[in-house]
Design a protein around this motif. Sequence first.
Motif, short mmCIF file in Angstrom:
data_model
loop_
_atom_site.label_atom_id
_atom_site.label_comp_id
_atom_site.label_asym_id
_atom_site.label_seq_id
_atom_site.Cartn_x
_atom_site.Cartn_y
_atom_site.Cartn_z
N ILE A 3 -27.16 61.80 9.93
CA ILE A 3 -28.23 62.80 9.83
C ILE A 3 -27.48 64.11 9.94
O ILE A 3 -27.08 64.53 11.03
CB ILE A 3 -29.26 62.68 10.96
CG1 ILE A 3 -29.73 61.23 11.08
CG2 ILE A 3 -30.44 63.61 10.71
CD1 ILE A 3 -30.77 61.03 12.17
N THR A 4 -27.23 64.71 8.81
CA THR A 4 -26.31 65.84 8.82
C THR A 4 -26.89 67.01 8.06
O THR A 4 -28.08 67.02 7.74
CB THR A 4 -24.94 65.40 8.28
OG1 THR A 4 -24.00 66.46 8.45
CG2 THR A 4 -25.00 65.00 6.82
N ASN A 5 -26.08 68.01 7.81
CA ASN A 5 -26.64 69.25 7.26
C ASN A 5 -26.51 69.30 5.74
O ASN A 5 -25.68 68.64 5.13
CB ASN A 5 -26.03 70.46 7.94
CG ASN A 5 -24.60 70.69 7.56
OD1 ASN A 5 -24.31 71.11 6.46
ND2 ASN A 5 -23.68 70.41 8.49
N ALA A 53 -36.16 63.41 14.21
CA ALA A 53 -35.54 62.20 13.67
C ALA A 53 -34.22 61.90 14.39
O ALA A 53 -33.86 60.74 14.61
CB ALA A 53 -35.31 62.34 12.17
N MET A 54 -33.50 62.95 14.74
CA MET A 54 -32.22 62.76 15.45
C MET A 54 -32.44 62.06 16.79
O MET A 54 -31.71 61.14 17.15
CB MET A 54 -31.54 64.11 15.68
CG MET A 54 -31.02 64.78 14.42
SD MET A 54 -30.48 66.50 14.72
CE MET A 54 -30.10 67.03 13.04
N GLU A 75 -38.28 60.13 9.61
CA GLU A 75 -38.58 59.36 10.83
C GLU A 75 -39.07 57.96 10.49
O GLU A 75 -38.79 57.00 11.20
CB GLU A 75 -39.66 60.09 11.64
CG GLU A 75 -39.11 61.23 12.46
CD GLU A 75 -40.06 61.60 13.59
OE1 GLU A 75 -40.34 60.73 14.44
OE2 GLU A 75 -40.55 62.74 13.60
N SER A 100 -38.80 62.10 2.09
CA SER A 100 -39.58 62.39 3.30
C SER A 100 -41.01 62.62 2.84
O SER A 100 -41.27 62.77 1.64
CB SER A 100 -39.05 63.63 4.02
OG SER A 100 -39.21 64.77 3.21
N ILE A 108 -24.67 62.38 14.10
CA ILE A 108 -25.70 63.42 14.14
C ILE A 108 -25.02 64.78 14.11
O ILE A 108 -24.15 65.07 14.92
CB ILE A 108 -26.56 63.28 15.41
CG1 ILE A 108 -27.33 61.96 15.37
CG2 ILE A 108 -27.50 64.47 15.55
CD1 ILE A 108 -28.17 61.71 16.61
N MET A 132 -36.03 55.70 10.29
CA MET A 132 -34.91 55.83 11.21
C MET A 132 -34.50 54.48 11.80
O MET A 132 -33.31 54.15 11.85
CB MET A 132 -35.23 56.81 12.34
CG MET A 132 -34.98 58.26 12.01
SD MET A 132 -33.31 58.63 11.39
CE MET A 132 -33.56 58.53 9.62
N TRP A 192 -36.25 67.48 11.53
CA TRP A 192 -34.98 66.75 11.53
C TRP A 192 -34.55 66.44 12.97
O TRP A 192 -34.01 65.36 13.23
CB TRP A 192 -33.90 67.56 10.81
CG TRP A 192 -34.05 67.53 9.33
CD1 TRP A 192 -35.13 67.98 8.60
CD2 TRP A 192 -33.12 67.00 8.38
NE1 TRP A 192 -34.91 67.77 7.26
CE2 TRP A 192 -33.69 67.18 7.10
CE3 TRP A 192 -31.88 66.40 8.48
CZ2 TRP A 192 -33.05 66.76 5.93
CZ3 TRP A 192 -31.23 66.01 7.32
CH2 TRP A 192 -31.81 66.18 6.06
N THR A 249 -33.12 60.97 -0.42
CA THR A 249 -33.38 61.47 0.93
C THR A 249 -34.86 61.81 1.06
O THR A 249 -35.23 62.93 1.42
CB THR A 249 -32.51 62.71 1.28
OG1 THR A 249 -32.65 63.68 0.23
CG2 THR A 249 -31.05 62.35 1.42
N HIS A 282 -33.04 60.85 6.75
CA HIS A 282 -33.56 61.62 7.88
C HIS A 282 -35.04 61.41 8.13
O HIS A 282 -35.58 61.93 9.10
CB HIS A 282 -33.30 63.11 7.65
CG HIS A 282 -34.08 63.64 6.46
ND1 HIS A 282 -33.67 63.44 5.17
CD2 HIS A 282 -35.23 64.34 6.39
CE1 HIS A 282 -34.54 64.01 4.36
NE2 HIS A 282 -35.50 64.54 5.05
#
Lengths: 268, 268, 268
Positions: free
Chosen positions: B26-28, B79-80, B52, A73, B67, B55, B76, A71, B50
């Motif tokens: 794109i989650t927690n 990105a969403m 950008e 970034s 999402i 994406m 984040w 993941t 996640h």
Amino acid sequence: MVERNELQVWAAVEAIRQRRPVVHNITNFVVMNTTANALLALGASPVMAHAEEEMADMVDIASALVINLGTLSKVWVSAMFKAAERAATRGIPIVLDPVGAGASRYRTDTACELATATPPTIIRGNASEIMALCGDHTRTKGVDSTEASRDALAAAHTLHASLGSVVCVSGETDYIVGGQKTFRIANGHPMMTRVTGLGCTATALCGAFAAVTLDPAQAAAQAMAVMGIAGEMAAEKAEGPGTLQLHFLDALYRLTKADVSQRLRLEC
Amino acid sequence: MVERNELQVWAAVEAIRQRRPVVHNITNFVVMNTTANALLALGASPVMAHAEEEMADMVDIASALVINLGTLSKVWVSAMFKAAERAATRGIPIVLDPVGAGASRYRTDTACELATATPPTIIRGNASEIMALCGDHTRTKGVDSTEASRDALAAAHTLHASLGSVVCVSGETDYIVGGQKTFRIANGHPMMTRVTGLGCTATALCGAFAAVTLDPAQAAAQAMAVMGIAGEMAAEKAEGPGTLQLHFLDALYRLTKADVSQRLRLEC
Amino acid sequence: MVERNELQVWAAVEAIRQRRPVVHNITNFVVMNTTANALLALGASPVMAHAEEEMADMVDIASALVINLGTLSKVWVSAMFKAAERAATRGIPIVLDPVGAGASRYRTDTACELATATPPTIIRGNASEIMALCGDHTRTKGVDSTEASRDALAAAHTLHASLGSVVCVSGETDYIVGGQKTFRIANGHPMMTRVTGLGCTATALCGAFAAVTLDPAQAAAQAMAVMGIAGEMAAEKAEGPGTLQLHFLDALYRLTKADVSQRLRLEC
């Protein structure tokens, strides 16, 4: 079939259990818990940290560095470069997992830049990822490989020739390219592909074995053998991928010399 | 009671197992591992990413976008938006989980802005969250709902009318609003509320089902039915929420046509 | 041996199950899932959130704040300061876990700055971490303690004297320093050290108990007692650290008054 103990798998497991090497991981959010638990179950001492402010300190107490792009970034990639540079200076093994290389240009580029800037001791990926690192823009389906591991053998040899890294292509058969011979490990179980993070766990275990085994090709082979053997033991008890992951951790913890000698399926 | 096979739950499960749709999440941080494992156990192919920078590439290989606002932050959220826009352009289903909407203004605002900018195919939340999205500033207790799902039905209809999204309110009974009729699913088990991330898992499964089922209301109902059925099967084996979560993954993996037909409790 | 019910462990467990206090956690990526599940299994209502934009809102609905430095970074640390300040203003308990203090200067400094700016109600760490907070730059091996908990007693008393915080040093015996007497809890099982995040889970449970128990030394002792008892119960069923972690969650969920009274090993 070579001498099974050629890999000295069991001696390496015992060395990890006794020395408890610190393995510093910069890895992805999905698998952090899983790989930390696998390292602990095996007997190593995991550290997960990514702040640039502490990269040097963390690498300095580690016996191996594991970098995983799962993941990625911008900020994390920057820490990965810093950690790799420090690890190279200190001479500790660096293991790179180019998760999803080929799935996005950003991943492929980052993996190539990292591998070029500081050639890893070991690169472990699935066939699609290893081929992507070689500029082979094959079809990739997310983070799961679309190719059989055998098909990436040429790419693995090319990567090894250009970077000097040992290259481990995992799949139904795992190939380890880079030593005097190519190891093939046939351990494992298909249900393992239905648990997230077992590829990343293999990479983390490469770090633990590289911390106690001087020859990186042997270290990678030891890690893949132990992964596969523990996975087989877990699959015999599991009713699905949920219970598999726990029995897998238990198997790493309980692994005996007899398990290794009876189950190891290695050729080279 | 309607024809149980109206939802074609089993056909959708088989389609997922055969096609292995890539679901981009794109989650927690809390649930990434859980939802990736649930998608894998069901037969889908999860991607969690996640940055950008990637994406567009990631959405381009996906058959659905999920999402989830669980641990949102500025980077984040950016990105969403980018991912949702790309998904809309490509015409793949978008599933939004407004975790904790109502608990902070930042969450409520972000959820509303996302839903307005790119109306999701499916919105799944608990009653408090769905009501918060409608501007109903009811009492919220963190991320757990303080309301019964039935109480959010009016809000769900309002949301559907304004955005066109199918709205799924989960709870003891799950309501799916937006198709020609409202589906009610009564499967599930109370112990599921004691495992973190099962709501988020339901959202992720909505993504998998929406990837293979054209009608989004049916897809959401299929997902909630499979969640509830697997949860019931798991609860019968579990001694608590710890073992529940693994038996739940095993149940997703082992689910049969008979499990579905014997257990489905659907009304509409 | 004091009156076992002095700690009123069982009354506190019942209070958590009835009131379901919201515990706001700013914690690390490795353990988020684990600690959220432990809080849920015990009966509390966890919130995990870190965006500065919502810190005030989240603290305002919480009955306790838990700050854990496990995977700290600049942005998260900034949110930690903001949350701690708000919690202090609201008068809710603050629990600090200085994970890995001593392993990097960044961690040690951040932990000290946080503790000084807003003295925590409870500080929980292993011996190395507590000693590092006192400026004792002993050898640290990553995030695992190199010292026995007893060796950090002097440091714990110093910390308590300077900050006023209750200090909990966990290890084979857990020491809680700061009340009228020092509590010693001898519950637990060695296999717990092979599961990542159980120290962080202890910290999270301190938050839940502090939400229902006025005396922070008692709250910390209750939390450590419940951790240890649930760990023992889990170890009796487990075949390794994989299954241990689930049986541990099940044990928190199923814990009875008899379990507590039969197993509690407390001295003071």
